[in-house]
Design a protein around this motif. Structure first.
Motif, PDB file in Angstrom:
ATOM      1  N   ALA A  21      41.232  -9.538 -24.293  1.00 25.67           N
ATOM      2  CA  ALA A  21      40.094  -9.350 -23.386  1.00 25.67           C
ATOM      3  C   ALA A  21      39.592  -7.915 -23.417  1.00 25.67           C
ATOM      4  O   ALA A  21      38.389  -7.666 -23.343  1.00 25.67           O
ATOM      5  CB  ALA A  21      40.480  -9.749 -21.968  1.00 25.67           C
ATOM      6  N   LEU A  51      52.669 -12.361 -22.421  1.00 22.10           N
ATOM      7  CA  LEU A  51      51.381 -13.024 -22.253  1.00 22.10           C
ATOM      8  C   LEU A  51      50.340 -12.074 -21.668  1.00 22.10           C
ATOM      9  O   LEU A  51      49.186 -12.037 -22.112  1.00 22.10           O
ATOM     10  CB  LEU A  51      51.525 -14.253 -21.359  1.00 22.10           C
ATOM     11  CG  LEU A  51      50.254 -15.049 -21.099  1.00 22.10           C
ATOM     12  CD1 LEU A  51      49.739 -15.651 -22.408  1.00 22.10           C
ATOM     13  CD2 LEU A  51      50.509 -16.115 -20.076  1.00 22.10           C
ATOM     14  N   SER A  52      50.741 -11.287 -20.696  1.00 22.45           N
ATOM     15  CA  SER A  52      49.785 -10.359 -20.087  1.00 22.45           C
ATOM     16  C   SER A  52      49.364  -9.264 -21.049  1.00 22.45           C
ATOM     17  O   SER A  52      48.195  -8.879 -21.077  1.00 22.45           O
ATOM     18  CB  SER A  52      50.359  -9.760 -18.802  1.00 22.45           C
ATOM     19  OG  SER A  52      51.457  -8.941 -19.090  1.00 22.45           O
ATOM     20  N   GLU A  80      49.300  -9.503 -24.408  1.00 21.39           N
ATOM     21  CA  GLU A  80      48.448 -10.114 -25.431  1.00 21.39           C
ATOM     22  C   GLU A  80      47.065 -10.447 -24.882  1.00 21.39           C
ATOM     23  O   GLU A  80      46.064 -10.267 -25.568  1.00 21.39           O
ATOM     24  CB  GLU A  80      49.115 -11.357 -25.991  1.00 21.39           C
ATOM     25  CG  GLU A  80      50.307 -11.050 -26.863  1.00 21.39           C
ATOM     26  CD  GLU A  80      51.025 -12.305 -27.318  1.00 21.39           C
ATOM     27  OE1 GLU A  80      50.455 -13.408 -27.157  1.00 21.39           O
ATOM     28  OE2 GLU A  80      52.146 -12.178 -27.827  1.00 21.39           O
ATOM     29  N   SER A  81      46.991 -10.941 -23.660  1.00 18.99           N
ATOM     30  CA  SER A  81      45.680 -11.255 -23.090  1.00 18.99           C
ATOM     31  C   SER A  81      44.890  -9.988 -22.794  1.00 18.99           C
ATOM     32  O   SER A  81      43.669  -9.969 -22.920  1.00 18.99           O
ATOM     33  CB  SER A  81      45.826 -12.104 -21.830  1.00 18.99           C
ATOM     34  OG  SER A  81      46.457 -11.376 -20.810  1.00 18.99           O
TER      35      SER A  81
END
Length: 106
Positions: free
Chosen positions: A18, A10-11, A13-14
């Motif tokens: 961003a 998740l980190s 991909e974010s």
């Protein structure tokens, strides 16, 4: 272990979203304003800011489609059109400078 793997994915991909997609969107909106001001001030020949406005509009359309979740397979080519413009206008301003009339207005 599975929880940390999901958290790590998740980190990453974010960070990609961003750091890449949203950054490109903010840059593109600022570039549109910048080239519009170049066009209005006539600091460089009128064809160059128009070239920049056209190519950055392709980039912002591609970025918006990526934000909305649509994959744009030719997004790299849209960015390459813009990169050529950035290189050309940078060399132009370094070598030729801006119009003397623009400097006299200040």
């Amino acid at each position: 272990s599975d929880y940390l793997q999901v958290l790590g994915n998740l980190s990453v991909e974010s960070m990609d979203f961003a750091g890449s997609v949203l950054h490109t969107f903010v840059f593109s909106t600022g570039a549109i304003l910048f080239y519009y001001l170049f066009y209005k001030s006539r600091a460089v020949p009128k064809a160059m800011p128009l070239w920049g406005l056209i190519t950055v509009s392709f980039v912002i359309i591609g970025t918006l489609s990526k934000i909305l979740g649509y994959g744009v397979p030719f997004f790299v080519y849209l960015v390459l059109l813009y990169v050529h413009f950035e290189f050309f206008i940078g060399i132009w301003i370094l070598v030729k400078g801006v119009n003397k009339e623009f400097l006299a207005k200040e």
